[in-house]
Design an enzyme around this catalytic site. Sequence first.
Site, short mmCIF file in Angstrom:
data_model
loop_
_atom_site.label_atom_id
_atom_site.label_comp_id
_atom_site.label_asym_id
_atom_site.label_seq_id
_atom_site.Cartn_x
_atom_site.Cartn_y
_atom_site.Cartn_z
N TYR A 19 5.33 -128.48 -71.41
CA TYR A 19 4.87 -129.72 -70.77
C TYR A 19 5.93 -130.81 -70.80
O TYR A 19 5.76 -131.86 -70.17
CB TYR A 19 3.59 -130.23 -71.45
CG TYR A 19 2.41 -129.35 -71.12
CD1 TYR A 19 2.29 -128.10 -71.71
CD2 TYR A 19 1.44 -129.74 -70.21
CE1 TYR A 19 1.24 -127.26 -71.41
CE2 TYR A 19 0.38 -128.91 -69.91
CZ TYR A 19 0.28 -127.68 -70.51
OH TYR A 19 -0.75 -126.86 -70.20
N LYS B 160 1.84 -117.58 -80.27
CA LYS B 160 2.29 -116.31 -79.72
C LYS B 160 3.67 -116.03 -80.33
O LYS B 160 4.68 -115.79 -79.64
CB LYS B 160 2.33 -116.41 -78.18
CG LYS B 160 2.64 -115.13 -77.45
CD LYS B 160 1.49 -114.15 -77.41
CE LYS B 160 1.93 -112.85 -76.74
NZ LYS B 160 0.96 -111.76 -76.91
N ASP C 242 -3.47 -114.15 -77.95
CA ASP C 242 -4.28 -113.24 -77.13
C ASP C 242 -5.45 -112.67 -77.94
O ASP C 242 -6.58 -112.59 -77.44
CB ASP C 242 -3.44 -112.13 -76.46
CG ASP C 242 -2.39 -111.53 -77.36
OD1 ASP C 242 -2.29 -111.93 -78.53
OD2 ASP C 242 -1.65 -110.63 -76.90
N ASP D 139 -4.23 -125.83 -73.89
CA ASP D 139 -4.78 -126.08 -72.55
C ASP D 139 -5.71 -124.92 -72.14
O ASP D 139 -6.86 -125.13 -71.75
CB ASP D 139 -3.60 -126.21 -71.56
CG ASP D 139 -3.99 -126.89 -70.27
OD1 ASP D 139 -5.18 -127.16 -70.06
OD2 ASP D 139 -3.10 -127.14 -69.44
O1 LIG Z 1 -2.31 -133.00 -66.01
C1 LIG Z 1 -2.93 -132.16 -65.37
O2 LIG Z 1 -3.04 -132.21 -64.16
C2 LIG Z 1 -3.61 -131.03 -66.08
C3 LIG Z 1 -3.81 -131.31 -67.54
C4 LIG Z 1 -4.74 -130.36 -68.18
O3 LIG Z 1 -5.09 -129.32 -67.66
C5 LIG Z 1 -5.26 -130.68 -69.50
O4 LIG Z 1 -4.86 -131.66 -70.11
O5 LIG Z 1 -6.10 -129.93 -70.01
MG LIG Z 2 -6.44 -128.21 -68.88
#
Ligand SMILES: O=C(O)CCC(=O)C(=O)O
Ligand SMILES: [Mg+2]
Length: 419
Positions: A159, A231, A284, A308
């Site tokens: 990210y 992982k 997983d 996420d």
């Molecule tokens: O920033 C986004 O568009 C997605 C972020 C996301 O999926 C989350 O923070 O769970």
């Molecule tokens: Mg998300």
Amino acid sequence: MTASKLTPPADGSKITITDGKLHVPANPIVPFIEGDGIGPDIWRASVRVLDAAVAKAYGGERKIHWMEILAGEKAFNETGSWLPDETVQACRDYLVSIKGPLTTPVGGGIRSLNVALRQQLDLYTCLRPVRWFKGVPSPVKKPEDVDMVIFRENCEDIYAGIEFAEGTPEATKFMALLQEHFPDRFKKIRFPETSGIGIKPVSREGTERLVRAAFKYAIDNDRRSVTLVHKGNIMKFTEGAFRDWGYGLAQNEFGAVDLDGGPWMTFKNPKTGKEIVVKDVIADAFLQQIMTRAKEYDVVATLNLNGDYISDALAAEVGGIGIAPGGNINYVTGHAVFEATHGTAPKYAGMDKVNPGSVILSGELLLRHLGWNEAADAIIGAMDKVIAAKTVTYDFARMMDGAKEVKCSEFGDALIAAM
Ligand SMILES: O=C(O)CCC(=O)C(=O)O
Ligand SMILES: [Mg+2]
Ligand SMILES: NC(=O)C1=CN([C@@H]2O[C@H](COP(=O)(O)OP(=O)(O)OC[C@H]3O[C@@H](n4cnc5c(N)ncnc54)[C@H](OP(=O)(O)O)[C@@H]3O)[C@@H](O)[C@H]2O)C=CC1
């Protein structure tokens, strides 16, 4: 320079922090971002519920003074900027805020505004509690076993957005650098001419502050275990290191000792004297075990991308992302932006249809963060009652027998009536 779009409310005072302790006045100013897509529908319903909970709990002695700040499409239309500086500055100045979802295009276009906010405010923890409300439809046999609190690292990993698009001069330059300095690694790239490249930074500091927050949460909330999800068998120096640094922190800062010869560890909760187990699992395997053996997991600490995926997967087990709350928090500076786990669900925008539960419960987390537990409890109590009465939005209604399907705003009305 663009004219300011920010109008502080006539009344209200700032939340402040000293020595890591929040000072919350009875009339705090809390900035909010309405959000894109379904955001405005949900915010309209949610703000009424939050105000009603505070009024119910404190009979007019406390009140939140909401202050709109702009981000996303509304900000772009009004100011020409997707994330105006004054929005980020307001989150900084007022410490605690709440937001609706913001759109991020896939592939090209702007990078995520949600991620940008987290990075600019250094909100290193994404806190996402996942619990079941009685009566909520679920695809698993025992949804009541799902009671986990996810601590997702929120500022690092892929990210960070260090990517080079295939075929660009940047990608060519990066490949040349790799070829020159790390020829053995470069050889492993199957199609170097046509590869896009992404970099995954994971630091010891970033890991330790996140895992520390998870351990502290486990201590303060009398939880049984903290599981490091990674992982690390494949990504040894990022995800594997996350695991090792996590165990190291448990030992060095919390006095953990090996359990049955390790690698699992255990330490005594200084507040209750009970054991807290520190364990790890590969991501997983974790994703299948939360379907079959959810009871074995409690507090979960994990990296950004894993967190996420795990957030949405766990949300599905307790009824879906219509009811999945979250908070982006820096426990040191006190900055926090609360927001739902879900996105902008554009096909439902403006229909007053979707479940406002995720933002309402994000508000519930915000209230608890302020120490306004009575108001937070009022929201949980109302949720319990309204869902048990099968008064639900479309997402639950389509999975429930005998449900009364209501609109987004009507679900808010039902919660207020149930307080
Ligand atoms: O920033 C986004 O568009 C997605 C972020 C996301 O999926 C989350 O923070 O769970
Ligand atoms: Mg998300
Ligand atoms: N923090 C943020 O602001 C986030 C932003 N996003 C962004 O949102 C946009 C859309 O993403 P997308 O992948 O479609 O994911 P979304 O989470 O927006 O929606 C996916 C599906 O989830 C269900 N859903 C979402 N919210 C609700 C709700 N409140 N009540 C009931 N059901 C709900 C709907 O399911 P169904 O179709 O079955 O009814 C919906 O179609 C993207 O631009 C993405 O980047 C995504 C996640 C987080």
